[in-house]
Motif scaffolding. Structure first.
Motif, PDB file in Angstrom:
ATOM      1  N   SER B 300       0.836  -1.207   0.000  1.00 57.78           N
ATOM      2  CA  SER B 300       0.000   0.000   0.000  1.00 57.78           C
ATOM      3  C   SER B 300       0.861   1.243   0.000  1.00 57.78           C
ATOM      4  N   VAL B 301       0.324   2.300  -0.560  1.00 58.15           N
ATOM      5  CA  VAL B 301       0.954   3.614  -0.466  1.00 58.15           C
ATOM      6  C   VAL B 301      -0.089   4.579   0.093  1.00 58.15           C
ATOM      7  N   PHE B 302       0.334   5.427   1.037  1.00 55.18           N
ATOM      8  CA  PHE B 302      -0.544   6.442   1.606  1.00 55.18           C
ATOM      9  C   PHE B 302       0.030   7.821   1.295  1.00 55.18           C
ATOM     10  N   GLN B 303      -0.881   8.785   1.154  1.00 56.59           N
ATOM     11  CA  GLN B 303      -0.459  10.181   1.162  1.00 56.59           C
ATOM     12  C   GLN B 303      -1.315  10.936   2.172  1.00 56.59           C
ATOM     13  N   VAL B 304      -0.629  11.687   3.042  1.00 58.80           N
ATOM     14  CA  VAL B 304      -1.381  12.508   3.984  1.00 58.80           C
ATOM     15  C   VAL B 304      -2.048  13.639   3.208  1.00 58.80           C
ATOM     16  N   PHE B 305      -3.331  13.785   3.401  1.00 57.92           N
ATOM     17  CA  PHE B 305      -4.063  14.839   2.712  1.00 57.92           C
ATOM     18  C   PHE B 305      -4.230  16.054   3.614  1.00 57.92           C
ATOM     19  N   ASP B 306      -4.406  15.799   4.886  1.00 55.60           N
ATOM     20  CA  ASP B 306      -4.637  16.912   5.805  1.00 55.60           C
ATOM     21  C   ASP B 306      -4.399  16.438   7.232  1.00 55.60           C
ATOM     22  N   GLY B 307      -3.919  17.363   8.062  1.00 58.59           N
ATOM     23  CA  GLY B 307      -3.748  17.055   9.468  1.00 58.59           C
ATOM     24  C   GLY B 307      -2.358  16.542   9.788  1.00 58.59           C
ATOM     25  N   GLU B 308      -2.192  16.216  11.059  1.00 57.11           N
ATOM     26  CA  GLU B 308      -0.900  15.723  11.522  1.00 57.11           C
ATOM     27  C   GLU B 308      -1.062  14.465  12.340  1.00 57.11           C
ATOM     28  N   GLY B 309      -0.031  13.637  12.248  1.00 61.04           N
ATOM     29  CA  GLY B 309      -0.081  12.391  12.991  1.00 61.04           C
ATOM     30  C   GLY B 309       1.149  11.585  12.686  1.00 61.04           C
ATOM     31  N   SER B 310       1.014  10.275  12.794  1.00 57.34           N
ATOM     32  CA  SER B 310       2.174   9.447  12.510  1.00 57.34           C
ATOM     33  C   SER B 310       1.721   8.060  12.086  1.00 57.34           C
ATOM     34  N   VAL B 311       2.680   7.352  11.537  1.00 57.02           N
ATOM     35  CA  VAL B 311       2.422   5.954  11.203  1.00 57.02           C
ATOM     36  C   VAL B 311       3.470   5.116  11.922  1.00 57.02           C
ATOM     37  N   TRP B 334       1.428  -2.142  10.310  1.00 56.84           N
ATOM     38  CA  TRP B 334       1.252  -0.687  10.293  1.00 56.84           C
ATOM     39  C   TRP B 334       0.054  -0.278  11.149  1.00 56.84           C
ATOM     40  N   SER B 335       0.159   0.931  11.709  1.00 55.77           N
ATOM     41  CA  SER B 335      -1.001   1.551  12.348  1.00 55.77           C
ATOM     42  C   SER B 335      -0.821   3.054  12.308  1.00 55.77           C
ATOM     43  N   LEU B 336      -1.925   3.752  12.383  1.00 59.31           N
ATOM     44  CA  LEU B 336      -1.939   5.210  12.269  1.00 59.31           C
ATOM     45  C   LEU B 336      -2.268   5.839  13.618  1.00 59.31           C
ATOM     46  N   ARG B 337      -1.673   6.986  13.876  1.00 58.40           N
ATOM     47  CA  ARG B 337      -2.016   7.783  15.066  1.00 58.40           C
ATOM     48  C   ARG B 337      -2.315   9.199  14.629  1.00 58.40           C
ATOM     49  N   ALA B 338      -3.441   9.722  15.118  1.00 59.42           N
ATOM     50  CA  ALA B 338      -3.875  11.051  14.698  1.00 59.42           C
ATOM     51  C   ALA B 338      -3.661  12.067  15.812  1.00 59.42           C
ATOM     52  N   GLU B 339      -2.827  13.056  15.550  1.00 56.37           N
ATOM     53  CA  GLU B 339      -2.681  14.148  16.542  1.00 56.37           C
ATOM     54  C   GLU B 339      -3.766  15.188  16.346  1.00 56.37           C
ATOM     55  N   THR B 340      -4.092  15.451  15.100  1.00 53.85           N
ATOM     56  CA  THR B 340      -5.241  16.298  14.776  1.00 53.85           C
ATOM     57  C   THR B 340      -6.212  15.397  14.012  1.00 53.85           C
ATOM     58  N   ARG B 341      -7.322  15.954  13.519  1.00 57.60           N
ATOM     59  CA  ARG B 341      -8.090  15.171  12.556  1.00 57.60           C
ATOM     60  C   ARG B 341      -7.126  14.848  11.434  1.00 57.60           C
ATOM     61  N   PHE B 342      -7.134  13.607  10.984  1.00 56.87           N
ATOM     62  CA  PHE B 342      -6.041  13.131  10.155  1.00 56.87           C
ATOM     63  C   PHE B 342      -6.649  12.465   8.919  1.00 56.87           C
ATOM     64  N   ASP B 343      -6.394  13.051   7.747  1.00 61.36           N
ATOM     65  CA  ASP B 343      -6.982  12.565   6.481  1.00 61.36           C
ATOM     66  C   ASP B 343      -5.898  11.965   5.600  1.00 61.36           C
ATOM     67  N   LEU B 344      -6.109  10.742   5.118  1.00 59.80           N
ATOM     68  CA  LEU B 344      -5.109  10.095   4.264  1.00 59.80           C
ATOM     69  C   LEU B 344      -5.758   9.425   3.064  1.00 59.80           C
ATOM     70  N   PHE B 345      -5.155   9.626   1.914  1.00 61.24           N
ATOM     71  CA  PHE B 345      -5.506   8.876   0.717  1.00 61.24           C
ATOM     72  C   PHE B 345      -4.646   7.610   0.692  1.00 61.24           C
ATOM     73  N   ARG B 346      -5.214   6.508   0.230  1.00 62.15           N
ATOM     74  CA  ARG B 346      -4.478   5.244   0.185  1.00 62.15           C
ATOM     75  C   ARG B 346      -4.717   4.548  -1.145  1.00 62.15           C
ATOM     76  N   PHE B 347      -3.670   3.967  -1.696  1.00 63.13           N
ATOM     77  CA  PHE B 347      -3.892   3.029  -2.810  1.00 63.13           C
ATOM     78  C   PHE B 347      -3.059   1.782  -2.596  1.00 63.13           C
ATOM     79  N   SER B 348      -3.501   0.686  -3.221  1.00 69.03           N
ATOM     80  CA  SER B 348      -2.825  -0.591  -2.983  1.00 69.03           C
ATOM     81  C   SER B 348      -3.084  -1.541  -4.141  1.00 69.03           C
ATOM     82  N   ASP B 349      -2.389  -2.674  -4.075  1.00 69.61           N
ATOM     83  CA  ASP B 349      -2.566  -3.727  -5.081  1.00 69.61           C
ATOM     84  C   ASP B 349      -3.542  -4.808  -4.606  1.00 69.61           C
TER      85      ASP B 349
END
Lengths: 370, 370, 370, 370
Positions: B300-311, B334-349
């Protein structure tokens, strides 16, 4: 379709001038794990499939003695798991890949030897061009191996091989190992060192339950991703092909093309391919007949089962006899010529191409719509 | 499942003694284009996916300036076709592969520039994290590109890009180039140098025909392998996610997990993935929430669209902000952590894995049955 | 196809001579619950569908006053369950069947009345030609009813109706009651007398979760036999049709036939029909246009939503205005003529015909292959 | 599930007071071809399927003599087409319907007689409980009829029957005539008076092409709505059932329930039912075994093929011997008891119920989720 017409464009037409600034940019790319498309577009996206894999023929007269010699020198057992010798496509850089997706090997089991049980995500089959005496045990169900039989060990089924005779036996294995390795899909688990059922029935339980044409056990109504049939016996294959030839003699249109009978092995729960990544077929050409030249997306491996003839691979003719194997990489043109009645087993990655919508066929120079 | 327990077996347990005879045998293999399984079984068939690709983060703050610099130094045009800079996974040996199956790039188009039309078997999409002013023309249908939009150019659709403003624009491209190259499935054809329709409508014809929820044109009743929708607009995505959050607030169970809203972009003719090899999704985490640790077969590939956090990638935390991209290779946790509201686009195979029956997921340490 | 040519054969050509022995035989049949084919073959197997149901038009100007009168005289409540008046096809012998498969009714709910909750195997929908003020509660989810909306209550979903205003409201119901009754498939269960949620939100939870074009909640990935959408709103339908007309004006081929825009309501989890037995569509003809004459296997019901025009049913023209309903039995030829812009809602049993392989269409006198 | 609990509600609780005004309203309904729901809701929507069709047994000892007598008195030929005597369910008002969906008949062909060719939309099969000597010609392919064989003539296939011996032969026919008639889907066309191919091969071309387990002709890769197999031979059926019993003896779980072997006849192109409206199965119970009591939505017909036993139909036991037939209407509880080894052929409308999402089963009093 004019896919192959490159229309004269310079493949790397938009190359920028080589300046210190550009070099700094490219260095920046490197530092950030980046690579530009414009320097490699033509390689990444050729006008038609341009496989690194090359068409190649392996002679049974060479394969079998090397397998026999391995039988003398190499023990079979835990760790290596199988005395299997993989066909390494000369174009694929020293990997035991017959094509980018498929693995093909000759496997050899000495008298009374056992190849231990294991299971893996990779889908596998065996095809027997000569010999007998081994039972493959699939999820506890012993399956006899005899000339002309196709045996399946679909992904994540435990399986081991046991030779119960005092003669060695060789056969070919086909798997999707390269695809699995390339795409990181494989799990593997060891099973018992001895086969879990050492009996040697004539027919496996899977055959007794499933090999009745047009009939399905009422206790097994769910579609399964792989065929539940452990062995597709030569008798049935031979009869199916013979009937096609007789029906053609009687004037009926039942053949792939004139003089060319063929069957596909299928999953009886769906009518589709036996496993999700591997297609298996058997082809019989009448003496003197030829198949029309074809190109297909995806790669195929053939083994001559009986008779003599040749294959044309991108215009080059290769003589073939029993046991010989050859690979047809993607979009390589191929056709068969039969000097005698000519029987060939074939396997390919066509289910991958079809399920992912990449399949395309050119027949006699014309791309077919599907 | 104990797939990962290797049970202590020596991985190459059946290695034969090194003798002159064995060396002769191995030389015989080499001469006949053969390779034994027993010397490489453990590499070919690891206990679980062991990708060469590594988890990696690309910072938008590095990507964008390099793209801008490319805009100065590198012309866009026929041959190179696109000013696209591919994310090259550090584990994949200098190829512009973000994973073994997927390509991800930042593409940059200067003021009033045009990237010429072409078509290829490879499936492609664009996702816009910032900017506007470009229209992608897909089979003659101009599609506006704006922040948050997902645009599709499925395999064998002609497409070009036209910047109609005096400002540059950058976006990300996703394709199945590595899969296509590895498996030799690609065709490519050049189209016109200028886009075939230079108009700049607010909505493409595909949207006007298809983007009415639950409605289908009676003139288009056949299922198509790819979605007929040219652009999935941010407004709809944002609203869908907001409604999930509100419904959770109202007490209804509509989320993937608590605090985690998500949608999948789908082909309205089937309800399935937008293209046969690529899955696309959008995820929104509430401030302070975390997703459960997961492993999946496939990348998978993610791109952060908005907000802050971590993976967290295999236990290592990476801070993320808008535009940052990261890749999760097969079976990496993998797991995600949101410091603010956290928006991510994802694509995968994932469509590849599911269609070929290789999909498997581990959630919170437990492998899920599917 | 010459299906309709009976080739002059006497339909009961093999009738035996009437003798005492024959009478004894026929008496024997009767005693043993038997009936010979040869006396009734032509009726059982006509050359083409020969429905007992007849084409028929119901005028809204008659329906609505009768519904209003029922509102005065007939209480709504447990037992009868609904103040619904079924359209009884004059050819179907006094049953409230609009066709052999379908039920159509006008339902009427007075000020502040409630029709109690129940559920049944029968699939149902509501379509609103005028009025507002009622919420249908489907499995606990209140769904507003407004002009032009299509509401679904698929089989075995609890549902009740609540009028929250001091004005009455009428709408049409469509169900597969005749099919269910004929084939003995129906289950029925009473629910609460009052609706389980008396709130009156503008949009149902189902809409908030599902009505985002091309997007699917990640928490809802399984295909469901019926659409999860509770209401298909008029705004979307109207816009979809308007866009088709505009696209036709711009020169694109997006219409069913010239001047004739149409959408099918679909299940977003499959792209197929909203329920397993009922197809729903909306048609819009430009002023002055005509649809080509068609015959179809299976029966349809139309309601005029807006505008004026007529329908030709087996050559007889019937004038139509808003609210008028008509039934087209199997293989009856029909075409529409629009005097003004002409909007019609349609439902049919086409999913039954297609799933069971009985579908066949004749367009302009030619049977189409499917 | 409490579907059957009517919760004490008066079935017609909302009946209005009988007043002159109400009578005027009802007269208005009648004049406008309308019928209210509230007077008939309980009949239209019963708590569970309440078939008019009744469970019934037809004795072969009565059927066969009546068929033989018909052979003397009734000619076979054009118009009547077949000397077939339909089983008329006593609950279905004098129609030759064995159930609301299915037709079952005994057909009789005298020495050297021919039943002329025709085709129809209705799907049909033949099952042979005794006798031989007739060939059914299906789309020009002569198919031998022998004891235990199932022959298919799917919708719109031409077919005729030819007795080439000097002995009569009887068999049973199953069709979806009632369903077709009720739903107006039927087309019918006469063919030649004599069969189009009068040869008498041991195996039809369809069998020679298709009856090889797990193999499919490469020239026939499209899924077809009906099975391409003309005859399912008794040998295969018998062997499949015998193997199930032996596997049970060996300790494997392959049976529907203990002591009860069963197969479904399937379409090899899909693994699904042989025709789109008719399911066919064969059941074998061990001596002394019983099947668990079941209810199913949809109707079934059984014919005893061999052995003795009984059926319980809603608690009433009926003794059965070879050739006896019985019908199980929808949701009637049934179970089998075997006094000897007990072989039964079964057909049903289950594909209709499953494809339209109405299937439901109660086993031992518990409704199964599907």
């Amino acid at each position: 379709m004019s896919a192959e017409q490159d229309k004269g464009a310079a493949p790397h037409g938009m190359q920028p001038e080589d300046t210190p600034e550009l070099r700094a940019l490219y260095k920046g790319f490197e530092e950030e794990s980046l690579l530009p498309l414009w320097t490699q577009r033509a390689d990444l996206m050729p006008p038609h499939p341009s496989p690194k894999a090359v068409p190649h023929v392996w002679k049974w007269s060479k394969l079998l003695p090397l397998a026999e010699k391995s039988g003398e020198l190499v023990p079979v057992g835990r760790g290596g798991e199988r005395r299997a010798i993989g066909l390494a496509n000369p174009g694929l850089g020293g990997n035991a890949y017959v094509s980018p997706t498929m693995w093909a090997a000759i496997q050899y089991l000495g008298p009374n030897e056992t190849a231990p049980e294991h299971r893996h995500s990779q889908n596998a089959f065996r095809f027997v061009v000569e010999g007998e005496g081994v039972w493959t045990v699939v999820n506890g169900d012993p399956v006899r191996m005899s000339r002309g039989d196709l045996l399946l060990t679909p992904g994540w089924h435990f399986h081991g091989h046991q030779n119960v005779t005092d003669k060695p036996m060789a056969w070919i294995d086909g798997l999707d190992i390269p695809f699995s390795q390339q795409n990181d899909v494989g799990f593997f688990e060891f099973g018992p060192e001895k086969v879990s059922d050492s009996s040697t029935p004539e027919f496996s339980r899977s055959e007794r339950l499933w090999c009745h044409p047009g009939l399905r056990p009422l206790s097994r109504l769910k579609a399964t991703p792989s065929s539940p049939i452990g062995a597709y016996r030569w008798d049935y294959t031979d009869r199916a092909l013979s009937e096609q030839l007789k029906l053609e003699d009687e004037g009926y249109d039942v053949m792939v093309e004139p003089g060319h009978a063929a069957i596909r092995y299928v999953n009886p729960t769906t009518g589709g391919d036996v496993m999700s990544t591997i297609r298996t077929e058997f082809h019989r050409l009448r003496e003197g007949s030829e198949s029309a030249p074809r190109r297909e997306v995806g790669s195929s491996v053939f083994q001559v089962f009986d008779g003599e003839g040749s294959v044309l691979l991108n215009g080059t003719e290769h003589k073939l006899e029993t046991g010989d194997m050859f690979v047809v990489p993607s979009w390589i043109q191929w056709s068969l010529r039969a000097e005698t009645r000519f029987d060939l087993f074939r396997f390919s990655d066509a289910p991958i191409m079809e399920r992912l919508n990449f399949a395309r066929t050119e027949l006699d120079g014309t791309v077919l719509d599907d």
